[in-house]
Write a protein that holds these residues in place. Structure first.
Motif, PDB file in Angstrom:
ATOM      1  N   LEU A  21       0.804  -1.179  -0.047  1.00 16.68           N
ATOM      2  CA  LEU A  21      -0.103  -0.076  -0.016  1.00 16.68           C
ATOM      3  C   LEU A  21       0.889   1.212  -0.014  1.00 16.68           C
ATOM      4  O   LEU A  21       1.792   1.138   0.685  1.00 16.68           O
ATOM      5  CB  LEU A  21      -0.886  -0.026   1.337  1.00 16.68           C
ATOM      6  CG  LEU A  21      -2.014  -1.177   1.461  1.00 16.68           C
ATOM      7  CD1 LEU A  21      -2.499  -1.180   2.681  1.00 16.68           C
ATOM      8  CD2 LEU A  21      -3.082  -0.902   0.385  1.00 16.68           C
ATOM      9  N   PRO A  22       0.473   2.261  -0.731  1.00 11.08           N
ATOM     10  CA  PRO A  22       1.295   3.552  -0.644  1.00 11.08           C
ATOM     11  C   PRO A  22       1.030   4.282   0.840  1.00 11.08           C
ATOM     12  O   PRO A  22       0.221   3.829   1.630  1.00 11.08           O
ATOM     13  CB  PRO A  22       0.559   4.434  -1.783  1.00 11.08           C
ATOM     14  CG  PRO A  22      -0.774   3.893  -1.887  1.00 11.08           C
ATOM     15  CD  PRO A  22      -0.861   2.310  -1.590  1.00 11.08           C
ATOM     16  N   ALA A  23       1.524   5.363   1.039  1.00  9.89           N
ATOM     17  CA  ALA A  23       1.352   5.964   2.181  1.00  9.89           C
ATOM     18  C   ALA A  23      -0.166   6.442   2.427  1.00  9.89           C
ATOM     19  O   ALA A  23      -0.809   6.552   1.200  1.00  9.89           O
ATOM     20  CB  ALA A  23       2.234   7.205   2.414  1.00  9.89           C
ATOM     21  N   ASP A  30      -6.768   5.144  -1.385  1.00  9.47           N
ATOM     22  CA  ASP A  30      -8.147   4.423  -1.247  1.00  9.47           C
ATOM     23  C   ASP A  30      -8.069   3.489  -2.633  1.00  9.47           C
ATOM     24  O   ASP A  30      -8.617   2.209  -2.272  1.00  9.47           O
ATOM     25  CB  ASP A  30      -9.269   5.343  -1.218  1.00  9.47           C
ATOM     26  CG  ASP A  30      -9.241   6.045  -0.141  1.00  9.47           C
ATOM     27  OD1 ASP A  30      -8.782   5.779   0.830  1.00  9.47           O
ATOM     28  OD2 ASP A  30     -10.238   6.912   0.005  1.00  9.47           O
ATOM     29  N   ARG A  31      -7.816   3.563  -3.706  1.00 10.56           N
ATOM     30  CA  ARG A  31      -7.607   2.655  -4.759  1.00 10.56           C
ATOM     31  C   ARG A  31      -6.856   1.232  -4.560  1.00 10.56           C
ATOM     32  O   ARG A  31      -7.458   0.324  -4.739  1.00 10.56           O
ATOM     33  CB  ARG A  31      -7.272   3.221  -6.002  1.00 10.56           C
ATOM     34  CG  ARG A  31      -7.119   2.417  -7.344  1.00 10.56           C
ATOM     35  CD  ARG A  31      -6.294   3.095  -8.376  1.00 10.56           C
ATOM     36  NE  ARG A  31      -6.625   4.595  -8.471  1.00 10.56           N
ATOM     37  CZ  ARG A  31      -7.511   5.319  -9.136  1.00 10.56           C
ATOM     38  NH1 ARG A  31      -8.665   4.813  -9.773  1.00 10.56           N
ATOM     39  NH2 ARG A  31      -7.768   6.696  -8.968  1.00 10.56           N
ATOM     40  N   ALA A  32      -5.836   1.510  -3.947  1.00  8.75           N
ATOM     41  CA  ALA A  32      -5.063   0.610  -3.656  1.00  8.75           C
ATOM     42  C   ALA A  32      -5.655  -0.219  -2.560  1.00  8.75           C
ATOM     43  O   ALA A  32      -5.484  -1.516  -2.369  1.00  8.75           O
ATOM     44  CB  ALA A  32      -3.506   0.801  -3.065  1.00  8.75           C
ATOM     45  N   ALA A  52      -4.547  -4.037   7.596  1.00  7.03           N
ATOM     46  CA  ALA A  52      -3.360  -3.231   6.773  1.00  7.03           C
ATOM     47  C   ALA A  52      -3.915  -2.047   6.436  1.00  7.03           C
ATOM     48  O   ALA A  52      -3.154  -1.087   6.318  1.00  7.03           O
ATOM     49  CB  ALA A  52      -3.058  -4.375   5.651  1.00  7.03           C
ATOM     50  N   THR A  53      -5.317  -2.005   5.935  1.00  5.69           N
ATOM     51  CA  THR A  53      -5.677  -0.558   5.033  1.00  5.69           C
ATOM     52  C   THR A  53      -6.339   0.510   6.273  1.00  5.69           C
ATOM     53  O   THR A  53      -6.473   1.460   5.849  1.00  5.69           O
ATOM     54  CB  THR A  53      -7.062  -1.049   4.158  1.00  5.69           C
ATOM     55  OG1 THR A  53      -8.126  -1.653   4.914  1.00  5.69           O
ATOM     56  CG2 THR A  53      -6.252  -1.988   2.985  1.00  5.69           C
ATOM     57  N   GLY A  54      -6.903  -0.284   7.314  1.00  5.34           N
ATOM     58  CA  GLY A  54      -7.519   0.635   8.290  1.00  5.34           C
ATOM     59  C   GLY A  54      -8.942   0.600   7.922  1.00  5.34           C
ATOM     60  O   GLY A  54      -9.715   1.555   8.519  1.00  5.34           O
ATOM     61  N   TYR A  55      -9.356   0.063   6.984  1.00  9.84           N
ATOM     62  CA  TYR A  55     -10.936   0.118   6.361  1.00  9.84           C
ATOM     63  C   TYR A  55     -11.472  -1.115   6.754  1.00  9.84           C
ATOM     64  O   TYR A  55     -10.784  -2.297   7.007  1.00  9.84           O
ATOM     65  CB  TYR A  55     -11.037   0.303   5.037  1.00  9.84           C
ATOM     66  CG  TYR A  55     -10.624   1.643   4.531  1.00  9.84           C
ATOM     67  CD1 TYR A  55     -11.474   2.692   4.839  1.00  9.84           C
ATOM     68  CD2 TYR A  55      -9.466   1.735   3.624  1.00  9.84           C
ATOM     69  CE1 TYR A  55     -11.074   4.186   4.492  1.00  9.84           C
ATOM     70  CE2 TYR A  55      -9.419   3.247   3.125  1.00  9.84           C
ATOM     71  CZ  TYR A  55     -10.058   4.284   3.463  1.00  9.84           C
ATOM     72  OH  TYR A  55      -9.945   5.407   3.156  1.00  9.84           O
ATOM     73  N   TYR A  56     -12.860  -1.114   6.951  1.00  7.44           N
ATOM     74  CA  TYR A  56     -13.624  -2.451   7.177  1.00  7.44           C
ATOM     75  C   TYR A  56     -14.351  -2.788   5.948  1.00  7.44           C
ATOM     76  O   TYR A  56     -14.421  -1.855   5.050  1.00  7.44           O
ATOM     77  CB  TYR A  56     -14.655  -2.211   8.216  1.00  7.44           C
ATOM     78  CG  TYR A  56     -14.209  -1.933   9.706  1.00  7.44           C
ATOM     79  CD1 TYR A  56     -13.597  -3.116  10.408  1.00  7.44           C
ATOM     80  CD2 TYR A  56     -14.039  -0.912  10.272  1.00  7.44           C
ATOM     81  CE1 TYR A  56     -13.283  -2.940  11.740  1.00  7.44           C
ATOM     82  CE2 TYR A  56     -13.507  -0.666  11.541  1.00  7.44           C
ATOM     83  CZ  TYR A  56     -12.812  -1.969  12.124  1.00  7.44           C
ATOM     84  OH  TYR A  56     -12.423  -2.036  13.461  1.00  7.44           O
ATOM     85  N   TRP A  57     -14.617  -4.134   5.870  1.00  8.66           N
ATOM     86  CA  TRP A  57     -15.090  -4.675   4.470  1.00  8.66           C
ATOM     87  C   TRP A  57     -16.321  -3.978   4.320  1.00  8.66           C
ATOM     88  O   TRP A  57     -17.396  -3.549   5.235  1.00  8.66           O
ATOM     89  CB  TRP A  57     -15.343  -6.104   4.885  1.00  8.66           C
ATOM     90  CG  TRP A  57     -16.233  -6.904   3.663  1.00  8.66           C
ATOM     91  CD1 TRP A  57     -17.474  -7.091   3.518  1.00  8.66           C
ATOM     92  CD2 TRP A  57     -15.607  -7.158   2.478  1.00  8.66           C
ATOM     93  NE1 TRP A  57     -17.730  -7.557   2.436  1.00  8.66           N
ATOM     94  CE2 TRP A  57     -16.291  -7.726   1.819  1.00  8.66           C
ATOM     95  CE3 TRP A  57     -14.182  -7.175   2.082  1.00  8.66           C
ATOM     96  CZ2 TRP A  57     -16.151  -8.278   0.344  1.00  8.66           C
ATOM     97  CZ3 TRP A  57     -13.996  -7.639   0.984  1.00  8.66           C
ATOM     98  CH2 TRP A  57     -14.885  -8.322   0.095  1.00  8.66           C
TER      99      TRP A  57
END
Length: 90
Positions: A21-23, A30-32, A52-57
């Motif tokens: 993932l980028p910074a 968000d795209r990544a 890893a992303t900090g987002y939920y499904w």
């Protein structure tokens, strides 16, 4: 089960995967993150991608990117990616 097969520190332990993932302040983050979520779901590791992303499904911020990935998957005939993308968008 024998205690020899249990590890006291194994709770919550999961395999490590590199998501490349980028910074977080990168405009393409968000795209990544959307792609990482779907690729992880493809192999049953959604929880790792969430960490890893900090987002939920199902994260609404990622929906536009998932829409694009869904169209690409349909065009490429990638049934599994199309399936997880549709599931994300529910």
């Amino acid at each position: 089960m024998s205690m020899a097969f249990l590890r006291d520190d194994a709770e919550g332990e999961m395999p490590r995967r590199h998501y490349d993932l980028p910074a977080k302040d990168d405009p393409d983050y968000d795209r990544a993150a959307a792609r990482a979520m779907l690729e992880a779901a493809r192999v049953g590791e959604t929880q790792l991608a969430e960490r890893a992303t900090g987002y939920y499904w199902g994260e609404p911020a990622l929906r536009p990117y998932v829409d694009v990935i869904l169209a690409e998957a349909a065009q490429a005939g990638d049934d599994r990616l199309e399936q997880v993308a549709r599931r994300f968008l529910r």
